[in-house]
Design an enzyme around this catalytic site. Structure first.
Site, short mmCIF file in Angstrom:
data_model
loop_
_atom_site.label_atom_id
_atom_site.label_comp_id
_atom_site.label_asym_id
_atom_site.label_seq_id
_atom_site.Cartn_x
_atom_site.Cartn_y
_atom_site.Cartn_z
N SER A 175 -0.21 -1.93 -2.20
CA SER A 175 1.02 -2.43 -2.82
C SER A 175 2.07 -1.35 -2.99
O SER A 175 3.26 -1.61 -2.79
CB SER A 175 0.71 -3.08 -4.16
OG SER A 175 0.16 -2.14 -5.08
N ASP A 176 1.65 -0.14 -3.36
CA ASP A 176 2.60 0.95 -3.57
C ASP A 176 3.50 1.18 -2.35
O ASP A 176 4.66 1.56 -2.47
CB ASP A 176 1.87 2.26 -3.86
CG ASP A 176 0.68 2.14 -4.78
OD1 ASP A 176 0.06 1.06 -4.82
OD2 ASP A 176 0.33 3.13 -5.44
N ALA A 177 2.91 0.96 -1.17
CA ALA A 177 3.63 1.24 0.07
C ALA A 177 4.90 0.41 0.20
O ALA A 177 5.84 0.82 0.90
CB ALA A 177 2.71 0.98 1.27
N PHE A 179 7.11 -0.13 -1.97
CA PHE A 179 8.21 0.64 -2.57
C PHE A 179 8.55 1.85 -1.71
O PHE A 179 9.73 2.19 -1.53
CB PHE A 179 7.81 1.11 -3.97
CG PHE A 179 8.84 1.96 -4.66
CD1 PHE A 179 9.79 1.40 -5.49
CD2 PHE A 179 8.86 3.34 -4.50
CE1 PHE A 179 10.74 2.18 -6.14
CE2 PHE A 179 9.79 4.14 -5.15
CZ PHE A 179 10.74 3.56 -5.96
#
Length: 400
Positions: A175-177, A179
């Site tokens: 999920s971080d990717a 952003f």
């Protein structure tokens, strides 16, 4: 509540009074109080960029010290947006000095989203200086990916037999990717006019979303390992900061996505779905839990900062109704402000990790400050005339 946080809240009391009184008057410019708190936090962090002793774990300290990696990138992304509203040349100067020192380059991971993240800072700097040469390393990096795009599975396992990062991190499989990478690729299209970067980002964003987005809960799993996991109470595990990364990333995508792009309605729908869910999960004190479906246990400012940024951005850009969401923004900003210590250090930032974890009042990190500055930038754009839901800082907010 600890002594440091009590002191911070007391120090910010004049800010709260100013915010409350400003609900009764018309004002054309950004709220001075928001900018003042933002500047205090930004200045503390800038003064500590050569000393990361506040990072307790040696491995994470090395990551923090890496000037082209995601931790510093997240801070500078927030600082670029804050520089746009603060009107203080020292922030622009600090960003440009950082880029010059790094020669507008990237680390040695040619396909990793975390290494893409700093590109957003380089795009901002190129626009500020009208110097497209700053984008040459980025174009070379992204063009190499376009010439040979990865087709590996988005499942987070397996990892190479010799250890190291999972194979799937050649794509955006966590999920971080969302952003770190797609806003950069889309910004590069906006800056250069080359639509290939946007096309790649659009395809990969939706591949990741199809893999990790829970259509029923309207939240993202951090990565494929979490899809089947449950907590001790048999609840799904949705990481607060992980969803904060996505929600803030969506705001950044929508900020640069052409109004007539075929996928724009889909991004807007996703943004509004997440906003509606996130709104319901905010804790009583204004923070969001580290694990979103679990009860609030402690403050946590990195996920909260990203959520406040996204919600305020949505109101400012006509995506969200102020009547529904402004109270969440106000409570969240008060919570974030109360976590600022007298010297400007932001506390209650969950440490580097890949899921919900413990957090303490002294914990801080660059990405938490980046989230705070993103939030300050958008909250400052909400004019006092729009403050129809200003709430006083309740005494219960001091119990931490």
């Amino acid at each position: 509540m600890g002594t440091a946080l009590l002191t911070a809240a007391a120090a910010l009391a004049p800010v709260e009074a100013e915010a409350s009184s400003s609900c009764k008057v018309e004002a054309a410019g950004p709220e001075v109080s928001v900018l003042a708190v933002g500047a205090k936090v930004a200045d503390w962090q800038l003064s500590h960029l050569d000393n990361f002793d506040y990072v307790p774990d040696a491995a994470f300290r090395r990551q923090t010290e890496a000037p082209r990696d995601w931790i510093q990138a997240a801070f500078y992304i927030g600082l670029t947006q804050f520089a746009d509203v603060a009107g203080q040349s020292r922030y622009k100067d600090a960003i440009l000095a950082h880029g010059d020192a790094e020669r507008w380059g990237f680390d040695q991971r040619p396909r990793h989203a975390d290494a893409d993240a700093t590109g957003a800072v380089w795009v901002w700097a190129a626009e500020q200086t009208r110097d497209s040469a700053k984008l040459l390393p980025m174009k070379a990096r992204f063009d190499a990916v376009l010439a040979d795009p990865s087709t590996v599975s988005l499942d987070f396992e397996p990892v190479p037999p010799t250890g190291g990062e999972p194979y799937c991190q050649a794509r955006w499989c966590w999920s971080d990717a969302l952003f770190m990478a797609p806003p950069v690729w889309i910004a590069l299209t906006k800056s250069t006019g080359d639509g290939r970067y946007l096309a790649h980002a659009d395809a990969e964003f939706w591949a990741t979303t199809d893999h990790l987005y829970d259509q029923r809960e309207h939240l993202y799993f951090r990565d494929s390992r979490f899809i089947a996991r449950r907590d001790a109470a048999d609840r799904k595990i949705f990481w607060g900061r992980g969803n904060g990364w996505v929600f803030a990333g969506l705001a950044r995508i929508l900020n640069d996505l052409p109004a007539d792009h075929p996928s724009r309605p889909r991004y807007e729908t996703l943004f509004k779905q997440m906003a509606s869910k996130i709104h319901t999960l905010q804790g009583e004190e204004g923070y969001w839990p580290v694990s979103l479906l679990e009860p609030q246990k402690t403050p946590e400012t990195s996920g909260t900062g990203f959520f406040i940024y996204g919600l305020a951005w949505g109101i400012n850009h006509g995506q969200l109704r102020a009547a529904q969401y402004r109270s969440s923004v106000d409570r969240g900003w008060r919570a974030l402000s109360a976590a600022v210590q007298p010297d400007g250090k932001l506390g209650w930032v969950q440490r580097v990790g890949a899921g919900p974890d413990q957090v303490g009042k002294e914990d801080t990190q660059l990405y938490g400050v980046g989230a705070f500055l993103l939030a300050a930038s958008e909250v400052s754009r909400l004019s006092a005339a729009k403050q129809k839901h200003c709430l006083p800082l309740r005494s219960s907010a001091l119990r931490w």
